[in-house]
Design a protein around this motif. Sequence first.
Motif, PDB file in Angstrom:
ATOM      1  N   PHE B  92       0.843  -1.186   0.000  1.00  0.00           N
ATOM      2  CA  PHE B  92       0.000   0.000   0.000  1.00  0.00           C
ATOM      3  C   PHE B  92       0.882   1.242   0.000  1.00  0.00           C
ATOM      4  O   PHE B  92       1.393   1.645   1.037  1.00  0.00           O
ATOM      5  CB  PHE B  92      -0.912  -0.005   1.219  1.00  0.00           C
ATOM      6  CG  PHE B  92      -1.901  -1.126   1.190  1.00  0.00           C
ATOM      7  CD1 PHE B  92      -3.149  -0.943   0.634  1.00  0.00           C
ATOM      8  CD2 PHE B  92      -1.569  -2.371   1.685  1.00  0.00           C
ATOM      9  CE1 PHE B  92      -4.066  -1.973   0.584  1.00  0.00           C
ATOM     10  CE2 PHE B  92      -2.476  -3.409   1.648  1.00  0.00           C
ATOM     11  CZ  PHE B  92      -3.727  -3.208   1.083  1.00  0.00           C
ATOM     12  N   THR B  94       0.319   4.402  -0.277  1.00  0.00           N
ATOM     13  CA  THR B  94      -0.071   5.622   0.434  1.00  0.00           C
ATOM     14  C   THR B  94      -0.141   5.410   1.939  1.00  0.00           C
ATOM     15  O   THR B  94      -0.501   6.317   2.672  1.00  0.00           O
ATOM     16  CB  THR B  94      -1.438   6.134  -0.038  1.00  0.00           C
ATOM     17  OG1 THR B  94      -2.389   5.067   0.118  1.00  0.00           O
ATOM     18  CG2 THR B  94      -1.404   6.542  -1.494  1.00  0.00           C
ATOM     19  N   LEU B  95       0.182   4.190   2.383  1.00  0.00           N
ATOM     20  CA  LEU B  95       0.236   3.942   3.825  1.00  0.00           C
ATOM     21  C   LEU B  95       1.693   3.785   4.240  1.00  0.00           C
ATOM     22  O   LEU B  95       2.561   3.503   3.419  1.00  0.00           O
ATOM     23  CB  LEU B  95      -0.545   2.672   4.184  1.00  0.00           C
ATOM     24  CG  LEU B  95      -2.028   2.646   3.781  1.00  0.00           C
ATOM     25  CD1 LEU B  95      -2.667   1.348   4.242  1.00  0.00           C
ATOM     26  CD2 LEU B  95      -2.769   3.825   4.357  1.00  0.00           C
ATOM     27  N   THR B  96       1.949   3.940   5.535  1.00  0.00           N
ATOM     28  CA  THR B  96       3.315   3.815   6.012  1.00  0.00           C
ATOM     29  C   THR B  96       3.730   2.345   6.052  1.00  0.00           C
ATOM     30  O   THR B  96       2.898   1.440   5.964  1.00  0.00           O
ATOM     31  CB  THR B  96       3.472   4.387   7.428  1.00  0.00           C
ATOM     32  OG1 THR B  96       2.664   3.604   8.303  1.00  0.00           O
ATOM     33  CG2 THR B  96       3.028   5.838   7.496  1.00  0.00           C
ATOM     34  N   GLU B  99       1.979   0.666   8.838  1.00  0.00           N
ATOM     35  CA  GLU B  99       0.576   0.345   8.565  1.00  0.00           C
ATOM     36  C   GLU B  99       0.459  -0.852   7.624  1.00  0.00           C
ATOM     37  O   GLU B  99      -0.480  -1.643   7.724  1.00  0.00           O
ATOM     38  CB  GLU B  99      -0.134   1.566   7.971  1.00  0.00           C
ATOM     39  CG  GLU B  99      -0.381   2.656   8.990  1.00  0.00           C
ATOM     40  CD  GLU B  99      -0.785   3.985   8.374  1.00  0.00           C
ATOM     41  OE1 GLU B  99      -1.576   4.689   8.981  1.00  0.00           O
ATOM     42  OE2 GLU B  99      -0.294   4.318   7.278  1.00  0.00           O
ATOM     43  N   ASP B 102       0.899  -3.758   9.778  1.00  0.00           N
ATOM     44  CA  ASP B 102      -0.303  -3.949  10.596  1.00  0.00           C
ATOM     45  C   ASP B 102      -1.360  -4.742   9.831  1.00  0.00           C
ATOM     46  O   ASP B 102      -2.056  -5.580  10.393  1.00  0.00           O
ATOM     47  CB  ASP B 102      -0.905  -2.594  11.009  1.00  0.00           C
ATOM     48  CG  ASP B 102      -0.057  -1.890  12.047  1.00  0.00           C
ATOM     49  OD1 ASP B 102       0.788  -2.572  12.668  1.00  0.00           O
ATOM     50  OD2 ASP B 102      -0.235  -0.680  12.231  1.00  0.00           O
ATOM     51  N   LEU B 103      -1.493  -4.438   8.544  1.00  0.00           N
ATOM     52  CA  LEU B 103      -2.483  -5.166   7.745  1.00  0.00           C
ATOM     53  C   LEU B 103      -2.201  -6.663   7.774  1.00  0.00           C
ATOM     54  O   LEU B 103      -3.119  -7.478   7.883  1.00  0.00           O
ATOM     55  CB  LEU B 103      -2.483  -4.689   6.286  1.00  0.00           C
ATOM     56  CG  LEU B 103      -3.240  -5.610   5.317  1.00  0.00           C
ATOM     57  CD1 LEU B 103      -4.718  -5.663   5.651  1.00  0.00           C
ATOM     58  CD2 LEU B 103      -3.057  -5.164   3.889  1.00  0.00           C
ATOM     59  N   PHE B 106      -3.856  -8.543  10.416  1.00  0.00           N
ATOM     60  CA  PHE B 106      -5.286  -8.211  10.541  1.00  0.00           C
ATOM     61  C   PHE B 106      -6.097  -9.346  11.149  1.00  0.00           C
ATOM     62  O   PHE B 106      -7.050  -9.111  11.878  1.00  0.00           O
ATOM     63  CB  PHE B 106      -5.854  -7.859   9.159  1.00  0.00           C
ATOM     64  CG  PHE B 106      -7.201  -7.192   9.222  1.00  0.00           C
ATOM     65  CD1 PHE B 106      -7.305  -5.847   9.495  1.00  0.00           C
ATOM     66  CD2 PHE B 106      -8.367  -7.915   9.014  1.00  0.00           C
ATOM     67  CE1 PHE B 106      -8.533  -5.218   9.568  1.00  0.00           C
ATOM     68  CE2 PHE B 106      -9.606  -7.301   9.091  1.00  0.00           C
ATOM     69  CZ  PHE B 106      -9.689  -5.956   9.366  1.00  0.00           C
ATOM     70  N   THR B 107      -5.705 -10.580  10.864  1.00  0.00           N
ATOM     71  CA  THR B 107      -6.492 -11.718  11.345  1.00  0.00           C
ATOM     72  C   THR B 107      -6.146 -12.098  12.788  1.00  0.00           C
ATOM     73  O   THR B 107      -6.768 -12.974  13.356  1.00  0.00           O
ATOM     74  CB  THR B 107      -6.255 -12.959  10.471  1.00  0.00           C
ATOM     75  OG1 THR B 107      -4.845 -13.181  10.415  1.00  0.00           O
ATOM     76  CG2 THR B 107      -6.784 -12.758   9.067  1.00  0.00           C
ATOM     77  N   ALA B 133       8.046   4.677   9.603  1.00  0.00           N
ATOM     78  CA  ALA B 133       7.077   5.777   9.523  1.00  0.00           C
ATOM     79  C   ALA B 133       6.975   6.356   8.116  1.00  0.00           C
ATOM     80  O   ALA B 133       6.234   7.292   7.866  1.00  0.00           O
ATOM     81  CB  ALA B 133       7.465   6.875  10.503  1.00  0.00           C
ATOM     82  N   GLN B 134       7.749   5.789   7.202  1.00  0.00           N
ATOM     83  CA  GLN B 134       7.791   6.322   5.839  1.00  0.00           C
ATOM     84  C   GLN B 134       6.668   5.699   5.007  1.00  0.00           C
ATOM     85  O   GLN B 134       6.282   4.558   5.222  1.00  0.00           O
ATOM     86  CB  GLN B 134       9.151   5.951   5.250  1.00  0.00           C
ATOM     87  CG  GLN B 134       9.509   6.666   3.995  1.00  0.00           C
ATOM     88  CD  GLN B 134      10.948   6.360   3.597  1.00  0.00           C
ATOM     89  OE1 GLN B 134      11.807   6.148   4.456  1.00  0.00           O
ATOM     90  NE2 GLN B 134      11.201   6.314   2.311  1.00  0.00           N
ATOM     91  N   LEU B 135       6.159   6.474   4.034  1.00  0.00           N
ATOM     92  CA  LEU B 135       5.137   5.910   3.157  1.00  0.00           C
ATOM     93  C   LEU B 135       5.762   4.830   2.286  1.00  0.00           C
ATOM     94  O   LEU B 135       6.851   5.011   1.724  1.00  0.00           O
ATOM     95  CB  LEU B 135       4.522   6.997   2.276  1.00  0.00           C
ATOM     96  CG  LEU B 135       3.710   8.059   3.021  1.00  0.00           C
ATOM     97  CD1 LEU B 135       3.033   9.000   2.034  1.00  0.00           C
ATOM     98  CD2 LEU B 135       2.671   7.421   3.919  1.00  0.00           C
ATOM     99  N   ARG B 151       4.970  -8.361   5.395  1.00  0.00           N
ATOM    100  CA  ARG B 151       3.523  -8.269   5.618  1.00  0.00           C
ATOM    101  C   ARG B 151       2.902  -9.662   5.662  1.00  0.00           C
ATOM    102  O   ARG B 151       2.073  -9.956   6.517  1.00  0.00           O
ATOM    103  CB  ARG B 151       2.883  -7.433   4.507  1.00  0.00           C
ATOM    104  CG  ARG B 151       1.409  -7.187   4.733  1.00  0.00           C
ATOM    105  CD  ARG B 151       0.836  -6.297   3.655  1.00  0.00           C
ATOM    106  NE  ARG B 151       0.815  -6.963   2.361  1.00  0.00           N
ATOM    107  CZ  ARG B 151       0.510  -6.360   1.220  1.00  0.00           C
ATOM    108  NH1 ARG B 151       0.235  -5.077   1.200  1.00  0.00           N
ATOM    109  NH2 ARG B 151       0.490  -7.027   0.089  1.00  0.00           N
TER     110      ARG B 151
END
Lengths: 326, 243
Positions: B92, B94-96, B99, B102-103, B106-107, B133-135, B151
């Motif tokens: 993603f 546009t997400l860091t 993040e 984190d996805l 998710f489960t 913290a970077q995109l 991920r």
Amino acid sequence: MPNRTMTRGLGIAYAIAAAAVAAAPLALNAYWIDVLNSVGLYVLLALSLNLILGDAGLFNMGHAAFYAVGAYTSAILNTRLEIPILWTLPASALVAALFAALVARPVVHLRGDYLLVVTIGLGEIVRIALVNDVFGLTGGANGLFGISRPTIFGHRLTSRKPQEFLYLIWAFVAVTVFLFHRLEQSRFGRALNYLREDPIAAEGSGVNTARYRLLAFALGAAWAGMTGTLYAAKMTIISPESFGSWESVVIFLMVILGGAGSIPGVMLGAALVVILPELFRGFASARLLVFGLVMMVMMVFRPQGLLPYRLLRFKESDLRRAEDAP
Amino acid sequence: MAAPLLETRGLRVKYGNVEALHGIDLAVHAGEIVTLLGANGAGKSTTLRAISGLLRPSGGEIYFDGRPADGTPAHERVRLGIAQAPEGRRIFGTLTVQENLDLGAFTRTDRDGIAASQAWIHRLFPVLEARRAQLAGTLSGGEQQMLAIGRALMAKPRVLLLDEPSLGLAPLLVKSIFRTLRTINEEAGVTVVLVEQNARAALKLAHRAYVMEVGRIVLEGPAAELASDPKVQAAYLGGKARG
């Protein structure tokens, strides 16, 4: 998550906006107070569409249908069963959400432009159904009238004092903004963002994309439905022409113009789309032309919206930190 | 040998009227690294996508841990323990970085376990910690691939499906990523199914390999054996002279 939480700057902006709205009756005449009421209702509609369009990335061009379902649910309950209008809020939310879940279920997997076409059709079907007096309940093209004024703590709001509706509508806006910011940071909000950015990667990472899409539709519709209740309470008369496809287009525009996915952006978008044509009244018949031109220029030079959700950019500090990494 | 952790029997997939897989039999045992080799269009990625549930097979069966997984939707298979780093990474932008990781979790709801997974991933790919913290869209290609693998690992999978992790990366980076894959396999016992065009690197890493041609498996065996097979050398390793 730096850009997503409510920053101090944003908190101050909200406080100033709240103070300005609260003080508005001291400075503005009844006409402009009514414009502000209109802004409030459209802010609510735009925020509710933002859940679907901005957060989940689902192109819904039929949002007025859910607005209509809510308004008519309240109007019918109020005029037929004499339930006080504000007590119908949960009912209109529920009916609009169920309606959305029902109609969205077979189409929600469609990709952007296809979903757009389907939802345009949905908006028209609802409007035409209302004109044709479905179930003998909606009063046809004339609509429903005689909706009673809301009463709060024994006090009856009247149209002679538009500032009373101002406080009712904007209190609802405040609650909505608070809740939606919380929602944005929740697991639900994160799931919507993931599926907007890349549904395949989201599904492949364990996000039940079908379920979250449907939930986004239902929740957005519920909020549009409750806004319909407020609208019915304010107007006391509702008719199908208030819920035409132009309404859906305008709400869509507010979200895109302000910055899809960004709560303050969407609110600004709604405010501009309502207020700008009022300011252009001096251009008389050309005011919509001027308004249209402003929109076009805006889309060309700032397609991400006025206050976008997030900008893709490098930060110097990131680079330096990364260079130091092993 | 014990029953395979992941198995497909007669797996078929159609794109419209065209059948892309004509019955694939795969068996992957716990703790193995298995690679699928083959030219463009052989059906390697299709096989992987059918296993992860992103594609619906038109025939055949998929078993995971001895149970049929065919009816399980993709997001549920992640919960079962099948995670994938998809082709083209699909991070993603546009997400860091954080993040994105984190996805992957998710489960999961076990906070301590998630924190442990993340610490481990930061150890495997230190650059992900430095850039947390970077995109993610501002990462280099190699870092994005590391993020895609990280991920997938955040789901704490038993099987990690990797689709062309070497695509578009400099040879040195490929080497480094493949070394990390071996660490992932040896340290955490994660079973790996690797789809690759870079046959040389893949055969060096894997325990066993399957060779696919136009939707069929044409050859299978221990990776070392296939690497010295003259047919494989001619077709995938650039001829005898360099094999």
